[in-house]
Scaffold this motif. Structure first.
Motif, short mmCIF file in Angstrom:
data_model
loop_
_atom_site.label_atom_id
_atom_site.label_comp_id
_atom_site.label_asym_id
_atom_site.label_seq_id
_atom_site.Cartn_x
_atom_site.Cartn_y
_atom_site.Cartn_z
N LEU A 73 0.82 -1.21 0.00
CA LEU A 73 0.00 0.00 0.00
C LEU A 73 0.86 1.26 0.00
CD1 LEU A 73 -2.92 0.75 -0.11
CD2 LEU A 73 -3.01 0.74 2.38
N LEU A 74 1.97 1.22 0.70
CA LEU A 74 2.89 2.36 0.70
C LEU A 74 3.42 2.62 -0.71
CD1 LEU A 74 4.73 4.46 2.04
CD2 LEU A 74 6.33 2.60 2.56
N VAL A 75 3.83 1.56 -1.39
CA VAL A 75 4.35 1.70 -2.75
C VAL A 75 3.28 2.25 -3.69
CG1 VAL A 75 5.20 0.42 -4.76
CG2 VAL A 75 6.10 -0.09 -2.48
N ILE A 76 2.05 1.72 -3.55
CA ILE A 76 0.97 2.15 -4.43
C ILE A 76 0.60 3.61 -4.21
CG2 ILE A 76 -1.46 1.80 -5.00
CD1 ILE A 76 0.53 -0.33 -6.04
N ILE A 77 0.52 4.04 -2.96
CA ILE A 77 0.17 5.42 -2.68
C ILE A 77 1.23 6.38 -3.22
CG2 ILE A 77 -0.09 7.11 -0.81
CD1 ILE A 77 -1.53 5.00 0.79
N CYS A 78 2.49 6.02 -3.02
CA CYS A 78 3.58 6.86 -3.56
C CYS A 78 3.51 6.93 -5.08
CB CYS A 78 4.92 6.32 -3.11
SG CYS A 78 5.25 6.50 -1.35
N TRP A 79 3.27 5.79 -5.70
CA TRP A 79 3.17 5.73 -7.16
C TRP A 79 2.02 6.59 -7.65
CZ3 TRP A 79 -0.13 1.66 -9.87
CH2 TRP A 79 -0.03 1.80 -11.25
N PHE A 80 0.88 6.47 -6.98
CA PHE A 80 -0.31 7.21 -7.37
C PHE A 80 -0.06 8.71 -7.31
CE2 PHE A 80 -5.14 7.60 -6.41
CZ PHE A 80 -5.36 8.01 -7.73
N VAL A 81 0.42 9.19 -6.19
CA VAL A 81 0.59 10.62 -6.01
C VAL A 81 1.71 11.18 -6.88
CG1 VAL A 81 1.06 12.44 -4.35
CG2 VAL A 81 -0.36 10.50 -3.70
N LEU A 82 2.83 10.47 -6.96
CA LEU A 82 3.94 10.93 -7.78
C LEU A 82 3.54 10.98 -9.25
CD1 LEU A 82 6.94 9.11 -6.06
CD2 LEU A 82 6.37 11.55 -5.97
N LYS A 83 2.73 10.03 -9.67
CA LYS A 83 2.23 10.04 -11.05
C LYS A 83 1.37 11.27 -11.29
CE LYS A 83 1.73 7.42 -14.88
NZ LYS A 83 2.82 6.75 -15.61
#
Length: 381
Positions: A221-231
């Motif tokens: 979930l940490l990886v996904i949230i970072c990916w989502f926001v950075l994208k």
């Protein structure tokens, strides 16, 4: 370092990143304020829900009412995510009182827990120590599972509507975000469904497996949230919404009844004439060279009402506006690639010249129509 320490460290990191990104989204200057605030709210709720893994036991026991209330806030996470998806898809989205209906599960859960807020501390502590076996906690987990199913369906229905409206009204492939939102929604809801499975381990004799499942989900979930926001921050063009008031061609078509004649001869003549006019205009005036062309802009140029033009292209010509425009762009690109006088132009120069603004989109569309890459087509010509 033992597994519990890893879990606590991961939960601290996840909550910290979520809060940091939420703060940024709430303070950054942007035209997409509603969407940013909704995603910030999602991150804040995630951090609150996640904090249960690292809040000290002594603090919890001193503030049991706060802990019980924290449990119920989990009922707001998916509703806020759903509203975020809607706000990103549709540029005219505004928060309205009707959206408070999404808070009903949260209110219900607080009503379920209401008796606990007013009992003596000894009873609260007894409930907390045995909460896994209490009906109130069962109802919380059950409500969470129901929400995952309900909002996973709701989110994908919104994305399906967005994609259909986009293809019928817009022609710029770079601003299409349906694939991106589908990807992130699939990943997030996969994690939520796995979380349902993980919660079932609470009631099995697999404590170590339950802890490791938490660690894996925390990291994912940490990886996904970072990916989502950075994208979202690095590619803001992905987050351009459409007008939710736009109608699909199938919804514009008049309803048939038993006594009606489907299409009269004069209507056929009008349709045939409009199609000829449209094709002539596309060939002669080349409006498709504008990378941001929309069906509304084309209707203004050709002086056909946008509703009629939408039905004409999407129903009578059996094409999405997106594909209709790109077909002319590809034909233009093919003529340039075959022209020996323009052999010095690179593929990148050509794609910009014909109305594309993304190499990947150009290559995908070109191969769709020719079964060849632009370079292969040029070499074969």
């Amino acid at each position: 370092m033992d597994i519990i320490s890893i879990l606590i460290g991961m939960s601290w990191m996840s909550a910290f990143v979520a809060l940091l990104l939420a703060f940024f989204l709430l303070t950054v200057k942007t035209n997409n304020k509603v969407a940013n605030r909704l995603f910030a709210a999602y991150l804040l709720l995630f951090a609150i829900d996640n904090s249960g893994l690292f809040i000290s036991e002594s603090f919890i026991k001193e503030h049991l009412n706060l802990e019980f209330f924290r449990w119920t806030t989990s009922a707001l996470i998916l509703p806020v995510f759903y509203l975020y998806i809607v706000s990103v898809c549709f540029a005219d989205f505004r928060l309205k009182p009707k959206y408070l209906l999404h808070a009903i599960p949260f209110i219900v859960q607080n009503l379920v827990f209401a008796r606990l807020y007013f009992v003596i501390d000894a009873e609260k502590m007894d409930f907390y120590n045995h909460h896994n076996q209490m009906p109130e906690f069962y109802s919380l987990l059950t409500m969470g599972a129901i929400q995952v199913v309900f909002y996973s369906i709701a989110v994908f229905l919104v994305l399906k509507k967005y994609r259909a409206i986009y293809q019928e009204n817009y022609a710029n492939p770079r601003t299409s975000l349906s694939k991106w939102l589908i990807q992130i929604s699939v990943v997030l809801f996969t994690l939520y469904y796995l979380s349902i499975a993980k919660n079932s381990l609470r009631y099995a004799n697999y404590e170590l497996l339950w802890i490791w499942a938490n660690v894996i989900l925390q990291f994912s979930l940490l990886v996904i949230i970072c990916w989502f926001v950075l994208k979202a921050l690095n590619y803001p063009e992905l987050f351009r919404g459409v007008d939710s008031k736009l109608q699909l061609a199938k919804d514009i078509l008049p309803k048939k009844n038993e006594n009606s004649i489907t299409i009269k001869d004069n209507q056929n003549d009008v349709i045939t004439s409009q199609i000829s006019t449209l094709k002539y205009y596309m060939k002669e005036k080349e409006p498709f060279l504008d990378p941001s062309l929309t069906i509304l802009e084309l209707s203004n140029q050709i002086e056909i009402p946008v509703r009629d033009l939408s039905v004409l292209i999407n129903h009578h010509m059996d094409q999405h506006f997106f594909d209709f425009v790109n077909e002319y762009r590809i034909e233009k690109a093919m003529s340039i690639l075959k022209n020996p006088l323009k052999s010095d132009l690179t593929v990148l120069e050509i794609l910009y010249e014909v109305g594309f603004n993304s190499k990947s989109s150009f290559n995908t569309s070109f191969k769709k129509y020719t079964n060849l890459t632009p370079t292969a087509y040029r070499n074969a010509s």
